[in-house]
Design an enzyme around this catalytic site. Structure first.
Site, PDB file in Angstrom:
ATOM      1  N   TRP A 138       0.845  -1.214   0.000  1.00 53.48           N
ATOM      2  CA  TRP A 138       0.000   0.000   0.000  1.00 53.48           C
ATOM      3  C   TRP A 138       0.864   1.241   0.000  1.00 53.48           C
ATOM      4  O   TRP A 138       0.531   2.251  -0.616  1.00 53.48           O
ATOM      5  CB  TRP A 138      -0.962  -0.019   1.187  1.00 53.48           C
ATOM      6  CG  TRP A 138      -1.814  -1.246   1.196  1.00 53.48           C
ATOM      7  CD1 TRP A 138      -1.866  -2.211   2.162  1.00 53.48           C
ATOM      8  CD2 TRP A 138      -2.720  -1.677   0.164  1.00 53.48           C
ATOM      9  NE1 TRP A 138      -2.751  -3.204   1.799  1.00 53.48           N
ATOM     10  CE2 TRP A 138      -3.286  -2.905   0.585  1.00 53.48           C
ATOM     11  CE3 TRP A 138      -3.104  -1.151  -1.078  1.00 53.48           C
ATOM     12  CZ2 TRP A 138      -4.220  -3.617  -0.196  1.00 53.48           C
ATOM     13  CZ3 TRP A 138      -4.030  -1.859  -1.857  1.00 53.48           C
ATOM     14  CH2 TRP A 138      -4.568  -3.065  -1.414  1.00 53.48           C
ATOM     15  N   ASP A 139       1.975   1.194   0.714  1.00 53.98           N
ATOM     16  CA  ASP A 139       2.906   2.326   0.682  1.00 53.98           C
ATOM     17  C   ASP A 139       3.410   2.576  -0.742  1.00 53.98           C
ATOM     18  O   ASP A 139       3.470   3.722  -1.193  1.00 53.98           O
ATOM     19  CB  ASP A 139       4.120   2.036   1.578  1.00 53.98           C
ATOM     20  CG  ASP A 139       3.861   2.341   3.041  1.00 53.98           C
ATOM     21  OD1 ASP A 139       2.946   3.124   3.351  1.00 53.98           O
ATOM     22  OD2 ASP A 139       4.585   1.778   3.892  1.00 53.98           O
ATOM     23  N   PHE A 140       3.793   1.523  -1.426  1.00 53.85           N
ATOM     24  CA  PHE A 140       4.381   1.730  -2.752  1.00 53.85           C
ATOM     25  C   PHE A 140       3.334   2.123  -3.794  1.00 53.85           C
ATOM     26  O   PHE A 140       3.624   2.907  -4.703  1.00 53.85           O
ATOM     27  CB  PHE A 140       5.179   0.492  -3.191  1.00 53.85           C
ATOM     28  CG  PHE A 140       6.517   0.408  -2.518  1.00 53.85           C
ATOM     29  CD1 PHE A 140       7.500   1.353  -2.784  1.00 53.85           C
ATOM     30  CD2 PHE A 140       6.803  -0.579  -1.594  1.00 53.85           C
ATOM     31  CE1 PHE A 140       8.747   1.299  -2.159  1.00 53.85           C
ATOM     32  CE2 PHE A 140       8.035  -0.644  -0.962  1.00 53.85           C
ATOM     33  CZ  PHE A 140       9.011   0.300  -1.237  1.00 53.85           C
TER      34      PHE A 140
ATOM     35  N   GLY B 177       2.721   5.759  -3.004  1.00 53.80           N
ATOM     36  CA  GLY B 177       3.825   6.606  -3.440  1.00 53.80           C
ATOM     37  C   GLY B 177       3.776   6.885  -4.934  1.00 53.80           C
ATOM     38  O   GLY B 177       3.913   8.034  -5.374  1.00 53.80           O
TER      39      GLY B 177
END
Lengths: 409, 409
Positions: free
Chosen positions: B163-165, B168
Site C-alpha cells: 500500500w505504501d508503494f 507513493g
C-alpha cells in the site's frame, strides 16, 4: 470525477491489470481515455468474477469512466485505425509488445511528438506477469508464519497483484511526465515500464536489496511482525484479531497504556537495561518477549473494551476483516467519500464505486462513472477523432472491421 | 537519471515509505527534490536495516538523488523556513498532518498557486500505516495455504509494504496532474491521498469488492493458485519451486507442451467434456485435477530440463528465489540496465542502485545518484532558494535552527 486532466485524450490498448489501471487513474482525473479492444474484447474481457450473464466484475471496475472502441485488430484496416487514433490523440498507454503493429515508431511516423507508455514483462522482452515477477522478487519465500522451517519455507504468493498496481500507478506518473515534457519542449517520449523492473527495483528502493547484500544472506523469518519496529497481530479474549504498529515513541507509549502494560514494560526495561521508548531498535530486538506480554494482555480483554482503549490513546491499529466484511463496512465504504453511488454498470449489478484516490478539498468530487459496453463509443470516436462519415463507419461495421456496442438490446 | 522533470523543484517533508517514494520517483526523472527534515533526522532516519555505523540502508535507498535540508522543526523559525521553502518551490509532498504548521493554507498564504500533495492515514484523519490498512483490506485473511481452516484462517501480512508503494507512485502521478493543471490554468491544487483509501479503493478497482458483494460472502481460499485462471507453484524433481501462469490459450498450450502433458490433458478434456484451451473458466474450475497432473509431470523432471522446455515453449514462468538470491542474480540485477554502479552512499557500503522504472530508448539513462547526508544541502538551498546570506545561515546554524551535513569528517 475531478477535471485536472480534462483536456487530455489518451488511447489505451491494453489488457489485464497494470495497463488498464494506468488508464483508470487518468480517467478518474478527468482525462478522456479511449480503450481500443479487439472486436471480441481484450484478453481480460472475461476475467473473473463473472456474473451469471457473463459480465466481468473485474473489467467493469478497471475500466470505469473510459470510452470503448472495438475493432478487428487482426485485420490490416483495424490496425491502421488504432494507429491513426493513437497518432491523433498523441498519447498512448499499451501493453502490446514493441514488436507489434503498435510500436512507438509505427505511431510516431505520423505523430513525431507522440508520448507512448508501454508496460512490458521483463526488460529484455521476456513475458512476465505479476505472479511470476513476484516469484523472482524474494517476497513469497519471506511471507507466512514465523515458525515455518526457515531453511525451506513454502512460497506464499500475495493475493493482491501488488506489482500490477504499483506498475499501473507508476505508469500514469511516467505518462504525465512525458506529456508535460512535450508541452514544454515539443518533444515526444517513448517510455517503457517493465513489470519485472518495478518488482526488483522496488526490492532495491526499499533498501531490502542492500540489506541482503550487507547481511550476505537472507533476513530471518518474521511472520506478521513488522520488520525493524514494534508491531504484530494479536487476538482479543473474544477472538478478534487485530494489527498494531508503533514506529514512534508516541505510538509506543500509547500502546503500552492501551494494553495496561505500564508496570510490565517497566519491569522488562529494568531486565533488559534499555528504554523501550528510545527507538525501534530495542523494541525490535526484544520483540518476542514483548509480543508475549502484549498477547497476554490482549487475551484478558474483549475487543470492544480493547478498541475503546486503543482509540482513547490514539494508537495505530486495525482489526482484521474478511474482504466481504471490508466491502460491507460502513466506515470503509458507505460513509467514506471515496465511494459514490453505483452508476449503471454493464453487469446491471448495483454496488458502491470508487472515485480517484486523491481528493481535492473544496472541489466537487462528482460521481463515479460506469465502464463502457464493449464498442459503445466506436461510432462516436471514429467520427469525432478521425472524421469518418457515418456511411464510412457503417461500411466498416458491415465488413466486420468495427463493432458497435455489445449492450443487449 | 532522465531529465523529463528537470525544470521542477519540489519540497518534500516526509518520512517512512509512501511519501519518500513519491519524491524518489520525481527525483529519478530529474526533478530537484529537496527533502527537509528535523535536525536529528525524520522519524525514518534510523529505519532498519542499519549498518554497523548506524546508517539506514532503507533511508539511503528511498531518498536517492534528493537534496537534504535539516532544520529545527520544533522552533518557530525552523518552521517558517520550511513554509518559505515550500512557497518558493510551489510544489510540496508531505505526510505531515493537515493540522500542522505545514497545512496547505499556511503555505498557500504566500503562494496561492501552490500544488501540495499530502499523504494521510485514513480519509477522516485517523492514523494508519501500511500494516494497519492492510488488516482492514481483507487480503491477509485470504493469503496463505489453501488447506488452512477456511472458517478461521490466521491472517498473513504481506512483507512488501504494497500500500505504501502504490500510494507513493499514485501520489507522484497526482502531483504531476496538479502541476500540469497549474501550468495550463494558473490554479494551484490541494491533493490529499489517504493510504486507507488507496487500500479499500484498490479492493474496489480490482473488482474484488463487487465480487464479494455479488457472492454475498467471501471467496474460497486459493493458496498460491491464480484466481480465475490457471497458475500455481510447482516443484521440480530436484526441489526447485517455480510459478507458472496461463491466462491465454497460447500460454496454456505452451505449458501443456512444456510439461509433456498433451495426452493427459486430452484425456481430462474428454472426461470433463470441455476444451481447456477455450477459456480461463474450465481451467480454473478444474484446477485441482490439473494441478495434480502438472505436479506429477514436474516431479519427473529436473529443473534444468524443465526450464529449458518452458523457455522453448515461450511459457510465462519464474523460479522462486530467496531475496538474497534475487539480489545476487545477474539476470535480475548485474545484467539489468535498470541498475547502475554504486554511487558514494552515505553508508559507505557499495552495491547496485536502481534507476527509474521507466526507461526511454535512445536517451542516456545516466547513473543512479546517492542519497544525501542529512543537512548536506542546508546551506546551498537556503542561499539559492531563500537568498539568505552566508552570515545569516551561519547564525541559524549557531542558534541551532539549521544544521549542516552529518557526514563524518
Amino acid at each position: 470525477m475531478y477535471s485536472l486532466l480534462s483536456d487530455l485524450s489518451i488511447i489505451e490498448a491494453s489488457s489485464f491489470v497494470a495497463s488498464p489501471t494506468a488508464g483508470l487513474y487518468c480517467a478518474q482525473m478527468g482525462a478522456e481515455v479511449i480503450r481500443v479492444d479487439p472486436k471480441e474484447g481484450g484478453l481480460d474481457y472475461d476475467r473473473y468474477m463473472l456474473t451469471i450473464e457473463g459480465r466481468s466484475l473485474s473489467w467493469e471496475n478497471l475500466n470505469r469512466a473510459k470510452k470503448s472502441v472495438a475493432l478487428d485488430l487482426r485485420s490490416e484496416e483495424g490496425r491502421e485505425l488504432l494507429v491513426a487514433l493513437a497518432a491523433t490523440a498523441g498519447n498512448l498507454i499499451t501493453n502490446l509488445p514493441e514488436q507489434s503493429f503498435l510500436s512507438h515508431g509505427a505511431v510516431a511516423a505520423s505523430r513525431p511528438d507522440l508520448v507512448s507508455l508501454r508496460i512490458m514483462g521483463w526488460h529484455d522482452g521476456r513475458q512476465a506477469m505479476d505472479f511470476t515477477v513476484n516469484a523472482a522478487s524474494g517476497y513469497p519465500l519471506m511471507t507466512g508464519p514465523e515458525e515455518w522451517d526457515a531453511a525451506n519455507p513454502p512460497p506464499v504468493n500475495h493475493v493482491l497483484p501488488a506489482w500490477d498496481f504499483i506498475t499501473g500507478a507508476y505508469s500514469a506518473f511516467a505518462l504525465l511526465a512525458g506529456i508535460r515534457h512535450r508541452e514544454r519542449t515539443g518533444e515526444g517520449s517513448e517510455l517503457r515500464v517493465p513489470l519485472g523492473d518495478v518488482a526488483i527495483g522496488t526490492v532495491a528502493n526499499s533498501g531490502a536489496m542492500a540489506e541482503m547484500l550487507y547481511r550476505g544472506g537472507d533476513r530471518e523469518r518474521l511472520g506478521n511482525a513488522i520488520w525493524g519496529a514494534f508491531g504484530r497481530d494479536f487476538t482479543s479474549r473474544d477472538g478478534q484479531r487485530f494489527m498494531v504498529a508503533a514506529l514512534t515513541a508516541k505510538q509506543w507509549r500509547g500502546l503500552v497504556a492501551a494494553f495496561g502494560l505500564g508496570d510490565a514494560i517497566a519491569e522488562l526495561e529494568a531486565e533488559f537495561g534499555v528504554s523501550l521508548a528510545s527507538s525501534d531498535v530495542p523494541r525490535f530486538a526484544n520483540r518476542h518477549r514483548l509480543f508475549d506480554a502484549f498477547q497476554h494482555a490482549a487475551g484478558q480483554m474483549k475487543w470492544a473494551e480493547l478498541e475503546a482503549r486503543l482509540l482513547a490513546e490514539g494508537c495505530t491499529y486495525e482489526r482484521y476483516r474478511t474482504m466481504h466484511e471490508a466491502a460491507t463496512d460502513p466506515v470503509l465504504v458507505a460513509d467514506n467519500p471515496l465511494f459514490g453511488p453505483s452508476p449503471a454498470n454493464p453487469s446491471g449489478f448495483t454496488y458502491p464505486a470508487a472515485r480517484s484516490f486523491a481528493n481535492i478539498p473544496g472541489q466537487p468530487r462528482g460521481n463515479p462513472q460506469p465502464a463502457p459496453f464493449l464498442g459503445q463509443h466506436t461510432e462516436q470516436v471514429l467520427a469525432d477523432k478521425l472524421g469518418l462519415s457515418s456511411g464510412h463507419i457503417a461500411a466498416l461495421v458491415d465488413r466486420g472491421v468495427a463493432r458497435l456496442s455489445d449492450q443487449p438490446s
